[in-house]
Design a protein around this motif. Structure first.
Motif, PDB file in Angstrom:
ATOM      1  N   HIS A  40       0.832  -1.203   0.000  1.00 30.42           N
ATOM      2  CA  HIS A  40       0.000   0.000   0.000  1.00 30.42           C
ATOM      3  C   HIS A  40       0.871   1.261   0.000  1.00 30.42           C
ATOM      4  N   VAL A 226      -7.296   3.655   4.688  1.00 32.63           N
ATOM      5  CA  VAL A 226      -6.478   2.841   3.790  1.00 32.63           C
ATOM      6  C   VAL A 226      -7.252   1.579   3.428  1.00 32.63           C
ATOM      7  N   ARG A 228      -6.761  -2.135   1.006  1.00 37.25           N
ATOM      8  CA  ARG A 228      -6.297  -3.103   0.018  1.00 37.25           C
ATOM      9  C   ARG A 228      -6.289  -4.475   0.676  1.00 37.25           C
ATOM     10  N   THR A 230      -4.788  -7.831   1.328  1.00 36.43           N
ATOM     11  CA  THR A 230      -3.407  -8.304   1.212  1.00 36.43           C
ATOM     12  C   THR A 230      -3.220  -9.532   2.084  1.00 36.43           C
ATOM     13  N   ILE A 259      -6.859  -0.583  -4.871  1.00 38.46           N
ATOM     14  CA  ILE A 259      -6.089   0.112  -3.835  1.00 38.46           C
ATOM     15  C   ILE A 259      -6.711   1.489  -3.620  1.00 38.46           C
ATOM     16  N   TRP A 261      -6.512   5.136  -0.831  1.00 38.63           N
ATOM     17  CA  TRP A 261      -5.959   5.854   0.311  1.00 38.63           C
ATOM     18  C   TRP A 261      -6.562   7.252   0.322  1.00 38.63           C
TER      19      TRP A 261
END
Length: 487
Positions: A40, A226, A228, A230, A259, A261
């Motif tokens: 990220h 944030v 994503r 993972t 993704i 942010w």
């Protein structure tokens, strides 16, 4: 097969840094170099560096836990290079990430503090998991009496926690007349900047009240959201890098192709121009944060526990199960989304549809066990606030009460088939004892005030929880989901 390191970069045929890594300068000290950070924040910085910018904001890792030593050793052997494999349902792409240039060992607090005191460092960032902030669930605030924090308060020059190290670094800068760095939290916690600010200020207050006041008045702690997915890296992923791409990488990261942010723009010493690579800077991140935590993270919990009890291994397999998928859809649309405040420029139903698509991605290999992990820290942040909002508005909580009952049933330690569930929470022993006792006394579970606060005593929630837990024990997960969906 090519071993990943600086010398071999020219021979590697996949996407890789277009910039001269020898010219990078450290500008960020980051605590918590797990897979999420590396897929990220580090990816965004690598993208920016490939545009010829931000090369004075390279990442210097800082260890805190003894387990960080393994990651440091792996990355140091590769000149801090590693691969990120982005996977959609139809394709996989790989890139070598070069934004990290060093990793300081956890055992050397003095070196970490000295680096934090370096004027070149303008940001200290953190991904230390939701459970790493010493939050007392009963008060919702930082717990300065925690033994690890109390020890740092008694020995501020030899800290062991990330907050003790940040305090020591900020003190060194104040004493030297150097402006303070910005502290940037990248964990999935509501108002994560505020939470981090309280942790740092109150840790400082234990040993130096004047320093605590200086930090409160002078240090920026921007909030951020944030996102994503993972998964953890295993030998499976290392073999895929070798076999599919011809690269020997001991620490690859596999991630979805999505993704995001969203970050408050509060960086007094400056920041990398991350808006050029997709980061969204806003005045107040709260709407995006609540949307993500409740719809995505809350949705993960809804998927996790029925899947775990039915011995489903991968998240995409859970999404392929008609009962689990229908349970997710119903809880999200009937109970979660209706109490999520509006988000500028965002359709919440479309956002949830994207969440469901991401969870169904078969390429990710994300596990149900990972989603079930650390419920004692995640439930108070991802599920219980939604329950509280609905109760305050006089709305039903049937689906969320069932989710909570499924978590309780999971923590009893065996699946519906009788398979043993290995410990999957820092408080596993306590949770297991409470879950087994709740079979005849639901208050043994609901009475855990550090998790439920006053919610466990609400008669509407307690009645629904008890009814669903009884049905889970009597008829099992499949029949209970069928009953809920038919109602």
């Amino acid at each position: 097969m090519i071993t990943l390191n600086n010398a071999n970069l020219p021979a590697i045929s996949v996407a890789k840094p277009d910039y001269d890594r020898a010219g990078l300068q450290g500008g960020i000290v980051h605590f918590g170099l797990g897979n999420f950070h590396r897929a990220h924040q580090a990816v965004y910085l690598d993208r920016l560096m490939n545009l010829g910018q931000g090369q004075d904001f390279a990442i210097i890792g800082a260890g805190v836990m003894p387990s960080d030593a393994r990651m440091r050793d792996l990355l140091a052997g590769q000149d801090y290079l590693y691969t990120v494999v982005e996977q959609s349902a139809k394709a996989s792409t790989v890139r070598v990430i070069g934004a990290m240039i060093d990793h300081l060992p956890a055992a050397d607090a003095a070196a970490i503090i000295a680096k934090l005191a370096d004027p070149a460092i303008r940001i200290a960032s953190l991904t230390i998991t939701e459970g790493g902030y010493f939050i007392n669930a009963q008060t919702g605030h930082f717990d300065p009496a925690h033994p690890a924090i109390a020890a740092d308060g008694a020995n501020p020059l030899a800290p062991k926690t990330v907050f003790g190290m940040l305090v020591a670094g900020l003190k060194a800068r104040r004493d030297a007349g150097i402006p303070p760095f910005t502290v940037m939290c990248c964990d999935n916690i509501p108002h994560n900047g505020h939470v981090t600010r309280e942790a740092v200020v109150e840790t400082a207050r234990l040993s130096d009240p004047a320093l605590a006041d200086w930090i409160a008045a002078n240090v920026a702690f921007p909030n951020g959201m944030v996102d994503r997915i993972t998964p953890a890296t295993s030998d499976r992923e290392r073999a895929m890098i070798r076999d599919d791409f011809g690269i020997a990488d001991d620490s690859p990261v596999f991630a979805e192709d999505f993704i995001q942010w969203v970050l408050e723009d509060n960086f007094p010493l400056g920041r990398p121009a991350l808006e050029q690579v997709g980061v969204e800077f806003v005045e107040d991140v709260t709407p995006w944060e609540m949307m993500k935590i409740r719809i995505l993270n809350g949705g993960h919990a809804v998927i996790a526990y029925p899947s775990g009890l039915m011995d489903i291994h991968f998240v995409h397999e859970g999404m392929e199960n008609d009962l689990v998928r229908a349970f997710l859809d119903k809880v999200e649309r009937d109970e979660i989304i209706p109490v999520v405040p509006p988000v500028p420029g965002t359709d919440l139903s479309a956002y949830f549809a994207k969440v469901a698509e991401r969870c169904a991605n078969p390429k990710i290999g994300d596990t149900i066990r990972r989603l079930c992990l650390d419920g004692s820290n995640r439930q108070p942040k991802f599920i219980i606030p939604t329950i509280n909002d609905r109760l305050a508005q006089g709305l039903l909580v049937e689906g969320l009460a069932l989710e909570s009952a499924l978590w309780c049933r999971y923590c009893a330690g065996v699946t519906d088939s009788g398979a043993v569930i290995e410990p999957n929470d820092p408080n596993w022993d306590r949770l297991t004892a409470a879950a087994q006792a709740a079979r005849t006394d639901p208050q043994a579970w609901l009475g855990m005030a550090e998790i439920y606060g006053e919610t466990g005593q609400n008669p509407v929630f307690a009645e629904a929880f008890t009814r669903w837990l009884d049905l889970l024990w009597q008829q099992g997960t499949k029949a209970t989901l069928q009953h809920y969906l038919a109602a």
